[in-house]
Design an enzyme around this catalytic site. Structure first.
Site, PDB file in Angstrom:
ATOM      1  N   LYS A 141       0.941  -1.369   0.100  1.00  0.00           N
ATOM      2  CA  LYS A 141      -0.012   0.236   0.037  1.00  0.00           C
ATOM      3  C   LYS A 141       0.566   1.703   0.021  1.00  0.00           C
ATOM      4  O   LYS A 141       0.502   2.364  -0.308  1.00  0.00           O
ATOM      5  CB  LYS A 141      -1.317   0.059   1.356  1.00  0.00           C
ATOM      6  CG  LYS A 141      -2.195  -1.275   0.925  1.00  0.00           C
ATOM      7  CD  LYS A 141      -2.725  -0.428   2.238  1.00  0.00           C
ATOM      8  CE  LYS A 141      -4.182  -1.571   2.061  1.00  0.00           C
ATOM      9  NZ  LYS A 141      -5.307  -1.621   3.836  1.00  0.00           N
ATOM     10  N   ASP A 198     -10.189   2.993   1.830  1.00  0.00           N
ATOM     11  CA  ASP A 198     -10.382   2.822   3.813  1.00  0.00           C
ATOM     12  C   ASP A 198     -10.979   3.492   4.495  1.00  0.00           C
ATOM     13  O   ASP A 198     -11.629   2.922   5.420  1.00  0.00           O
ATOM     14  CB  ASP A 198      -9.107   2.436   3.678  1.00  0.00           C
ATOM     15  CG  ASP A 198      -8.436   0.392   3.591  1.00  0.00           C
ATOM     16  OD1 ASP A 198      -9.091  -0.022   3.307  1.00  0.00           O
ATOM     17  OD2 ASP A 198      -7.318   1.110   3.119  1.00  0.00           O
TER      18      ASP A 198
END
Ligand code: ATR
Length: 283
Positions: free
Chosen positions: A75, A112
């Site tokens: 990420k 997220d």
């Protein structure tokens, strides 16, 4: 071209890169959305060891994939291979969704934080005006702190084993109208006593034998969120026993997927179908 070839040529390909990728539920979530909306699309898992990340991004470009999710451990590292990183994702410092634009550029986003907020909303929980305690200061915590800041939480306290990491995160999001402060995790018992919402973002609980990472003496009446969705963590089990409202990480998983789907397609994600398909695949 026969029928099948024609179908394949028109098929949109989405997927996920991560390492290892053994237990991802993302395929079930996204393919449920394609089914519901009658899309000619597939969602594939592309297991990508860290040393192959650069090549994997090159392949995503070369093959014209429409959208890719990014999971652990890529990420952060993936950001340097993209053409652009959206401002909110840059501030979080992590990308979980890559969108290919019409002109073929790869843009990094982070769904997220939105996934976290939407998963709480589903449970009737808002962070606006609340005091929020966050346990952990890794990538997942950064998305949670960004979400709490965006939702106008009154105050955010970060508790972490490594204090310097908590401090760095706090400094990135603190503002005059919203103090964000950092503490060693050993201070969590008293330091979170008057916080309304506690969010567990550490990896403690991934193993079934893990004890809660913080004492739960003051959990009664609080909302306890654990980003881990499997197994049920001791943090949630014990918190529930003590009278807390408990929320696991399954909702965040579904809603981050739904928001990635929205970015890739511009369509309204069929969240309920995604939710039940993920549950079925989990069994
Ligand atoms: P993620 O992206 O999932 O947040 P990460 O960036 O590796 O993963 O962060 C893991 C978090 O779990 C960190 O806050 C880590 O604390 P440190 O910053 O001190 O490493 C926390 N963590 C991991 N194991 C832990 C343990 N045994 N006790 C307390 N915290 C732990």
């Amino acid at each position: 071209m026969d029928d099948k070839q024609e179908r394949n040529a028109a098929q949109a390909v989405f997927g996920i890169i991560g390492w290892p990728l053994g237990h991802t539920l993302s395929s079930a979530l996204h393919e449920a959305a394609y089914r519901k909306l009658g899309m000619n699309a597939v969602y594939s898992a592309f297991p990508t060891p860290p040393e192959s990340l650069r090549d994997a991004v090159r392949d995503i470009r070369a093959k014209g994939l429409r959208g890719i999710n990014v999971t652990v451990p890529h990420k952060v590292a993936v950001m340097s291979f993209l053409d652009e990183v959206a401002a909110a994702a840059a501030k979080i410092g992590a990308v979980n969704t890559i969108v290919r634009t019409a002109d073929g550029r790869l843009v990094g986003h982070n769904t997220d934080a939105a996934g976290f907020v939407l998963s709480l909303a589903r449970e009737g929980v808002s962070l606006a005006g609340r005091r929020v305690a966050v346990f952990g200061a890794g990538g997942a915590a950064r998305a949670v702190v960004a979400a709490a800041a965006a939702e106008k939480a009154a105050e955010i306290r970060i508790f972490n084993r490594t204090l310097s990491r908590a401090k760095e995160l706090a400094d990135a999001f603190t503002a005059p109208e919203r103090p964000v402060t950092a503490f060693p995790i050993d201070d969590a018992r008293d330091g979170s006593a008057d916080a309304d919402v506690w969010v567990q973002t550490t990896s403690v609980g991934l193993s079934e034998t893990d004890a809660p990472p913080v004492p739960l003496d003051h959990a009664a009446g609080k909302t306890l969120v654990d980003l881990i969705y499997r197994p049920r963590t001791a943090f949630l089990i014990e918190g529930g026993r003590r009278g807390a409202k408990v929320i696991d990480g399954y909702g965040m998983l579904v809603y981050q997927a739904a928001e990635a789907f929205r970015l890739w397609t511009g369509l309204e994600p069929p969240v309920e179908e995604m939710w039940s398909a993920g549950l079925a695949a989990r069994k």
